[in-house]
Every structure is written in C-alpha cells, then in structure tokens.
Design a protein around this motif. Structure first.
Motif, PDB file in Angstrom:
ATOM      1  N   ARG A 194       3.368   7.044  -7.001  1.00 25.55           N
ATOM      2  CA  ARG A 194       2.605   8.255  -7.319  1.00 25.55           C
ATOM      3  C   ARG A 194       3.382   9.487  -6.856  1.00 25.55           C
ATOM      4  NH1 ARG A 194      -3.709   6.789  -5.808  1.00 25.55           N
ATOM      5  NH2 ARG A 194      -3.916   4.974  -7.179  1.00 25.55           N
TER       6      ARG A 194
ATOM      7  N   GLU B 270       1.419  12.899  -6.741  1.00 21.12           N
ATOM      8  CA  GLU B 270       0.529  13.060  -5.600  1.00 21.12           C
ATOM      9  C   GLU B 270       1.318  13.274  -4.314  1.00 21.12           C
ATOM     10  OE1 GLU B 270      -2.815  13.209  -5.496  1.00 21.12           O
ATOM     11  OE2 GLU B 270      -2.773  13.212  -7.687  1.00 21.12           O
ATOM     12  N   THR B 271       2.443  12.564  -4.208  1.00 19.02           N
ATOM     13  CA  THR B 271       3.263  12.697  -3.005  1.00 19.02           C
ATOM     14  C   THR B 271       3.866  14.091  -2.894  1.00 19.02           C
ATOM     15  OG1 THR B 271       3.804  10.329  -3.042  1.00 19.02           O
ATOM     16  CG2 THR B 271       5.249  11.758  -1.766  1.00 19.02           C
TER      17      THR B 271
ATOM     18  N   GLU C 104       1.029   3.962  -2.984  1.00 25.98           N
ATOM     19  CA  GLU C 104       0.501   5.311  -2.766  1.00 25.98           C
ATOM     20  C   GLU C 104       1.589   6.374  -2.691  1.00 25.98           C
ATOM     21  OE1 GLU C 104      -2.522   6.053  -2.961  1.00 25.98           O
ATOM     22  OE2 GLU C 104      -3.497   4.107  -2.822  1.00 25.98           O
TER      23      GLU C 104
ATOM     24  N   LEU D 129       0.829  -1.206   0.000  1.00 30.21           N
ATOM     25  CA  LEU D 129       0.000   0.000   0.000  1.00 30.21           C
ATOM     26  C   LEU D 129       0.864   1.256   0.000  1.00 30.21           C
ATOM     27  CD1 LEU D 129      -2.755   1.451   0.297  1.00 30.21           C
ATOM     28  CD2 LEU D 129      -2.451   1.263   2.769  1.00 30.21           C
TER      29      LEU D 129
ATOM     30  N   GLN E  91       3.087  10.889   4.467  1.00 29.16           N
ATOM     31  CA  GLN E  91       3.726  11.728   3.456  1.00 29.16           C
ATOM     32  C   GLN E  91       4.111  13.089   4.034  1.00 29.16           C
ATOM     33  OE1 GLN E  91       0.379  11.318   0.746  1.00 29.16           O
ATOM     34  NE2 GLN E  91       1.655  10.236  -0.747  1.00 29.16           N
TER      35      GLN E  91
ATOM     36  N   VAL F  50      -2.066   7.625   5.466  1.00 28.75           N
ATOM     37  CA  VAL F  50      -1.038   7.643   4.413  1.00 28.75           C
ATOM     38  C   VAL F  50      -0.629   9.078   4.117  1.00 28.75           C
ATOM     39  CG1 VAL F  50      -0.544   7.100   2.001  1.00 28.75           C
ATOM     40  CG2 VAL F  50      -1.834   5.486   3.391  1.00 28.75           C
ATOM     41  N   ARG F  51      -1.607   9.973   4.051  1.00 23.78           N
ATOM     42  CA  ARG F  51      -1.310  11.386   3.817  1.00 23.78           C
ATOM     43  C   ARG F  51      -0.448  11.954   4.945  1.00 23.78           C
ATOM     44  NH1 ARG F  51      -1.323  12.907  -1.277  1.00 23.78           N
ATOM     45  NH2 ARG F  51      -3.367  12.919  -2.293  1.00 23.78           N
TER      46      ARG F  51
ATOM     47  N   THR G  39      -8.514  13.477  -3.510  1.00 24.76           N
ATOM     48  CA  THR G  39      -8.015  12.104  -3.600  1.00 24.76           C
ATOM     49  C   THR G  39      -8.758  11.204  -2.620  1.00 24.76           C
ATOM     50  OG1 THR G  39      -6.300  12.536  -1.952  1.00 24.76           O
ATOM     51  CG2 THR G  39      -5.715  12.900  -4.265  1.00 24.76           C
ATOM     52  N   ARG G  40      -8.565   9.898  -2.766  1.00 31.23           N
ATOM     53  CA  ARG G  40      -9.202   8.923  -1.894  1.00 31.23           C
ATOM     54  C   ARG G  40      -8.196   8.205  -1.005  1.00 31.23           C
ATOM     55  NH1 ARG G  40     -13.573   5.968  -5.983  1.00 31.23           N
ATOM     56  NH2 ARG G  40     -14.758   7.881  -6.515  1.00 31.23           N
ATOM     57  N   GLN G  41      -7.026   8.744  -0.891  1.00 32.26           N
ATOM     58  CA  GLN G  41      -6.029   8.115  -0.039  1.00 32.26           C
ATOM     59  C   GLN G  41      -6.415   8.194   1.430  1.00 32.26           C
ATOM     60  OE1 GLN G  41      -2.361  10.133  -1.204  1.00 32.26           O
ATOM     61  NE2 GLN G  41      -1.593   8.254  -2.078  1.00 32.26           N
ATOM     62  N   SER G  42      -5.943   7.216   2.188  1.00 30.79           N
ATOM     63  CA  SER G  42      -6.170   7.210   3.627  1.00 30.79           C
ATOM     64  C   SER G  42      -5.507   8.429   4.250  1.00 30.79           C
ATOM     65  CB  SER G  42      -5.600   5.929   4.239  1.00 30.79           C
ATOM     66  OG  SER G  42      -5.507   6.041   5.642  1.00 30.79           O
TER      67      SER G  42
END
Length: 262
Positions: free
Chosen positions: A86, A89-90, A82, A78, A218, A214-215, A208-211
């Motif tokens: 990406r 996005e990161t 993510e 994951l 980052q 996770v964000r 976005t749909r990231q958790s």
C-alpha cells in the motif's frame, strides 16, 4: 471490587501523571545534556533524533510482533501487506514524519538557548496551534470557554516572555538576547509543526483502520531516512571526524529513550 467508572478514572489520572513525569523529565534531562560541560565533544542533536527514530521502530515492531501472537511470519505478512503493498497509504506518512523530524531538531535548538522553565511554558502554545488546525482541518468547533482558555494561555505565555531583569553588561545582554531569540523562534516553529503534524496524523488515523503501531513504524521509517539525510547534510564534517555517536553518555541515552515516548 471498585466500580468500573472509578477504575477508569484511576487509569486516566495515572496516565496523566506518567505523561507529566515523562514530559518534565525529558525537558530537564535534555536541557541538562545540552548545557553539560565536558572534555569530549557534545553529542549531535541530529544523531539523537535519528537514534530515537530507530529505537521507536524497534519498539513498535516488537508490539506488532506481540499483537500477532509472537509469530514472525504473521508479523512479516502484516507489515508487507500494510506498508509495501500500500505505497499510497504509506506515502501519506511522509509529510508528518518530515515535520516531526524538523520539530525534534528544533526542540534541541530551543533547549540549547532557553532555560527549561521558559521553554516548557512557551511550548504549551502547541495547544493553541493544535486547536486552530483541528478547527481548520477537522472541522471541530470550540466552545466559548475553550476559546477563553486559549486566550488565557496566550496571555500567560506572553507574560513569561516579558523582560524582568536588567543587565548592565551590554555585550552579555546582546548575546543573551540573541540566544533567547533563536530559542524562542525555534520553539514557536516547533509549536506550529507539532500542531499541524498532530492533527494531520489524527486525520490519517481516522480515515484508515491500520494499527497505530504500524502507523508509527511508517512514521519512524520516514523519520529515520529524513533525519539521517539531515544529519549528513548538517553535520557531515563532524560525523567524519568523530562518528555518529560522539559525545554519547548515560544522560544522552536517557534523553533518546524519553524522546521515543514523547
């Protein structure tokens, strides 16, 4: 069983109580830690910021590990998918991470030069900056009562800053005024950065749909890199002399932990 609405209200009030307790505890312990007189050197604010970012990454990683059924392989896949695969996005998180890192350092400067009460009241200006950035960046509309509330907020903060004590000692008065000015500028810059970074982060989350964990990982990674670089640049000689964890004690560790959950 109590109605679902009552249960929901109870959770909301409990969350509010925990938030108030955490915020108040952070301010008081941070202020105490910056004014505590000890024989050993005072801990570096930049070091505390970096330590908080590392701890944040660890906690969020554990939460992602839990969400993926305690599977190391699933968590690794994951995070690789993510974060590594990406990069675009990161990289969006580099901007708010840098601003949050600056903000956290400014808060230490502010609390080193202002009393806890003045800091706490003045820092509420972040409500105003967040509202203004929400209007300009997210297109939100505020009602008349919301604008009126913001006006009352500004008035209250202005009254808090109004001088009320006359000091006959001119030299001490100048030093105090200079210290308060530095603290005031630091907290005002922190309010602006907090408002912008918070709204920017909210915008990213909506796109976005990231958790959220996770964000936060980052954010923590960028915050660690930027904070570590700032620590080397600003406190390099002190790091060589006494190390990164100079002046750390129980109070410092509590400040770092509270900073993680801010």
């Amino acid at each position: 069983m109590p109605p679902a609405s009552s249960h929901s209200y109870m959770i909301k009030y409990m969350s509010l109580g925990v938030l108030v307790l955490q915020t108040t505890s952070l301010v008081l312990t941070m202020r105490y830690s910056r004014t505590l007189i000890e024989d050993s050197p005072r801990y570096l604010a930049s070091s505390a910021v970096v330590s908080a970012e590392v701890l944040k990454i660890v906690i969020c990683t554990l939460l992602v590990f839990t969400e993926n059924g305690f599977s190391v392989r699933a968590m690794y896949q994951l995070l690789r998918e993510e974060i590594v695969k990406r990069p675009g996005e990161t990289m969006k998180l580099a901007i708010p991470a840098g601003i949050y890192t600056l903000q956290n350092n400014l808060l230490y400067v502010a609390l080193s030069n202002l009393d806890a009460a003045t800091y706490q009241v003045t820092y509420q200006l972040k409500i105003l900056t967040t509202a203004l950035f929400s209007v300009s960046m997210l297109g939100k509309k505020l009602s008349f009562h919301q604008w009126l509330s913001l006006l009352v907020l500004i008035t209250g903060i202005t009254l808090v800053q109004w001088p009320s004590v006359v000091n006959n000692d001119t030299e001490r008065q100048v030093l105090t005024a200079n210290s308060q000015f530095v603290g005031l500028m630091a907290v005002l810059m922190a309010c602006v950065s907090s408002g912008f970074a918070g709204v920017y982060f909210e915008k990213i989350l909506k796109e976005t749909r990231q958790s959220i964990w996770v964000r936060n990982i980052q954010l923590g990674l960028f915050g660690f890199v930027l904070g570590f670089a700032g620590m080397i640049i600003h406190d390099g000689p002190l790091l060589k002399q006494s190390g990164m964890f100079q002046g750390y004690n129980t109070i410092t560790c509590i400040v770092v932990v509270l900073q993680v959950f801010k």
